[in-house]
Write a protein that holds these residues in place. Structure first.
Motif, mmCIF file in Angstrom:
data_model
loop_
_atom_site.group_PDB
_atom_site.id
_atom_site.type_symbol
_atom_site.label_atom_id
_atom_site.label_comp_id
_atom_site.label_asym_id
_atom_site.label_seq_id
_atom_site.Cartn_x
_atom_site.Cartn_y
_atom_site.Cartn_z
ATOM 1 N N ALA A 1 29.847 -4.479 23.239
ATOM 2 C CA ALA A 1 30.349 -3.707 24.376
ATOM 3 C C ALA A 1 31.664 -3.004 24.046
ATOM 4 C CB ALA A 1 30.519 -4.620 25.589
ATOM 5 N N ALA A 2 32.591 -3.707 23.411
ATOM 6 C CA ALA A 2 33.911 -3.128 23.148
ATOM 7 C C ALA A 2 33.877 -2.048 22.073
ATOM 8 C CB ALA A 2 34.893 -4.234 22.746
ATOM 9 N N LEU A 3 32.996 -2.194 21.085
ATOM 10 C CA LEU A 3 32.973 -1.249 19.970
ATOM 11 C C LEU A 3 31.959 -0.124 20.150
ATOM 12 C CD1 LEU A 3 33.369 -3.843 17.076
ATOM 13 C CD2 LEU A 3 35.129 -2.368 18.082
ATOM 14 N N ASP A 4 31.230 -0.128 21.252
ATOM 15 C CA ASP A 4 30.220 0.899 21.486
ATOM 16 C C ASP A 4 30.768 2.325 21.399
ATOM 17 O OD1 ASP A 4 27.393 1.497 22.195
ATOM 18 O OD2 ASP A 4 28.357 2.431 23.929
ATOM 19 N N PRO A 5 31.995 2.599 21.850
ATOM 20 C CA PRO A 5 32.496 3.974 21.722
ATOM 21 C C PRO A 5 32.588 4.474 20.276
ATOM 22 C CG PRO A 5 33.838 2.744 23.276
ATOM 23 C CD PRO A 5 32.912 1.753 22.622
ATOM 24 N N PHE A 6 32.607 3.578 19.303
ATOM 25 C CA PHE A 6 32.697 3.971 17.897
ATOM 26 C C PHE A 6 31.330 4.218 17.261
ATOM 27 C CE2 PHE A 6 36.474 1.443 18.799
ATOM 28 C CZ PHE A 6 37.466 2.318 18.381
ATOM 29 N N VAL B 1 36.977 -9.977 12.643
ATOM 30 C CA VAL B 1 35.967 -8.957 12.918
ATOM 31 C C VAL B 1 36.385 -7.739 12.109
ATOM 32 C CG1 VAL B 1 34.992 -7.409 14.653
ATOM 33 C CG2 VAL B 1 35.387 -9.802 15.217
ATOM 34 N N SER B 2 35.430 -7.130 11.437
ATOM 35 C CA SER B 2 35.728 -5.938 10.643
ATOM 36 C C SER B 2 34.994 -4.745 11.217
ATOM 37 C CB SER B 2 35.319 -6.140 9.179
ATOM 38 O OG SER B 2 36.091 -7.165 8.599
ATOM 39 N N LEU B 3 35.651 -3.604 11.225
ATOM 40 C CA LEU B 3 35.075 -2.349 11.698
ATOM 41 C C LEU B 3 34.831 -1.480 10.473
ATOM 42 C CD1 LEU B 3 34.285 -0.622 14.145
ATOM 43 C CD2 LEU B 3 36.645 0.188 14.226
ATOM 44 N N LEU B 4 33.573 -1.060 10.294
ATOM 45 C CA LEU B 4 33.194 -0.249 9.138
ATOM 46 C C LEU B 4 32.642 1.080 9.596
ATOM 47 C CD1 LEU B 4 32.121 -3.459 8.459
ATOM 48 C CD2 LEU B 4 32.289 -2.362 6.247
ATOM 49 N N THR B 5 32.630 2.044 8.696
ATOM 50 C CA THR B 5 32.045 3.349 8.973
ATOM 51 C C THR B 5 31.145 3.730 7.817
ATOM 52 O OG1 THR B 5 32.517 5.638 9.630
ATOM 53 C CG2 THR B 5 33.930 4.689 7.942
ATOM 54 N N GLN B 6 30.226 4.652 8.076
ATOM 55 C CA GLN B 6 29.334 5.132 7.035
ATOM 56 C C GLN B 6 29.113 6.618 7.263
ATOM 57 O OE1 GLN B 6 25.270 3.682 7.169
ATOM 58 N NE2 GLN B 6 25.142 3.719 4.940
ATOM 59 N N LEU C 1 37.242 0.200 7.861
ATOM 60 C CA LEU C 1 38.280 0.879 8.640
ATOM 61 C C LEU C 1 39.381 -0.087 9.044
ATOM 62 C CD1 LEU C 1 36.271 3.169 11.081
ATOM 63 C CD2 LEU C 1 37.481 3.827 9.000
ATOM 64 N N ALA C 2 38.974 -1.270 9.471
ATOM 65 C CA ALA C 2 39.964 -2.255 9.920
ATOM 66 C C ALA C 2 39.360 -3.645 9.863
ATOM 67 C CB ALA C 2 40.411 -1.955 11.344
ATOM 68 N N ARG C 3 40.196 -4.604 9.523
ATOM 69 C CA ARG C 3 39.820 -6.018 9.586
ATOM 70 C C ARG C 3 40.764 -6.656 10.586
ATOM 71 N NH1 ARG C 3 41.050 -11.072 7.537
ATOM 72 N NH2 ARG C 3 39.228 -12.374 7.175
ATOM 73 N N LEU C 4 40.205 -7.263 11.593
ATOM 74 C CA LEU C 4 40.986 -7.825 12.694
ATOM 75 C C LEU C 4 40.878 -9.341 12.664
ATOM 76 C CD1 LEU C 4 39.562 -5.321 15.299
ATOM 77 C CD2 LEU C 4 41.710 -5.102 14.046
ATOM 78 N N PRO C 5 41.831 -10.011 12.009
ATOM 79 C CA PRO C 5 41.769 -11.487 11.933
ATOM 80 C C PRO C 5 42.034 -12.112 13.289
ATOM 81 C CG PRO C 5 43.733 -10.665 10.821
ATOM 82 C CD PRO C 5 42.967 -9.462 11.308
#
Length: 138
Positions: A33-38, A114-119, A128-132
């Protein structure tokens, strides 16, 4: 998360939690839900790849809204180990991978970030970011 085991998920073999903690499903749902905009919009080709005709109405609704049918109540944490295996080979590979995993003496899995990746297109994923996660405070 606790210990993992080798399991068959359809024609694939994967590592799955022996006993999935309820908090894992909550974490996954909150991330979706939180990352859906990405998330890039679902294309017709990607939708067709998910074979919506084989999904139940709830699976099709999840696919159309979130871009993937196995989220929220349909989520099952797994780390895929193989490509699709012919049925005649699954038991052999299940036994081999289970033995290899047990011999490695694996530690229980702990999720600490949680890590945010792009392709870009079909290129490799980029971090893109790692959120410990912070330490729990009493």
């Amino acid at each position: 998360m606790g210990p993992l085991r080798v399991a068959a998920l359809g024609p694939f073999l994967a590592l799955v939690p022996e006993t999935p903690p309820p908090e894992l499903g909550l974490l996954a749902a909150e991330c979706v839900a939180a990352l859906d905009p990405f998330r890039a919009p679902l294309t017709e080709a990607e939708r067709a790849k998910r074979r919506p005709e084989r999904l139940d109405p709830r699976g099709r609704a999840l696919l159309d809204r979130w871009g993937y049918p196995y989220v929220f109540e349909a989520f099952r944490f797994h780390m895929t180990l193989t490509d699709a295996l012919p049925e005649a080979e699954r038991d052999l590979w299940h036994r081999r991978l289970s033995e290899a995993y047990a011999a490695a003496g694996p530690e229980p899995l702990r999720i600490d970030a949680v890590s945010l990746l792009t392709q870009d297109g079909s290129g490799p994923f980029r971090l893109l970011a790692r959120l410990p996660f912070g330490e729990a405070r009493g």
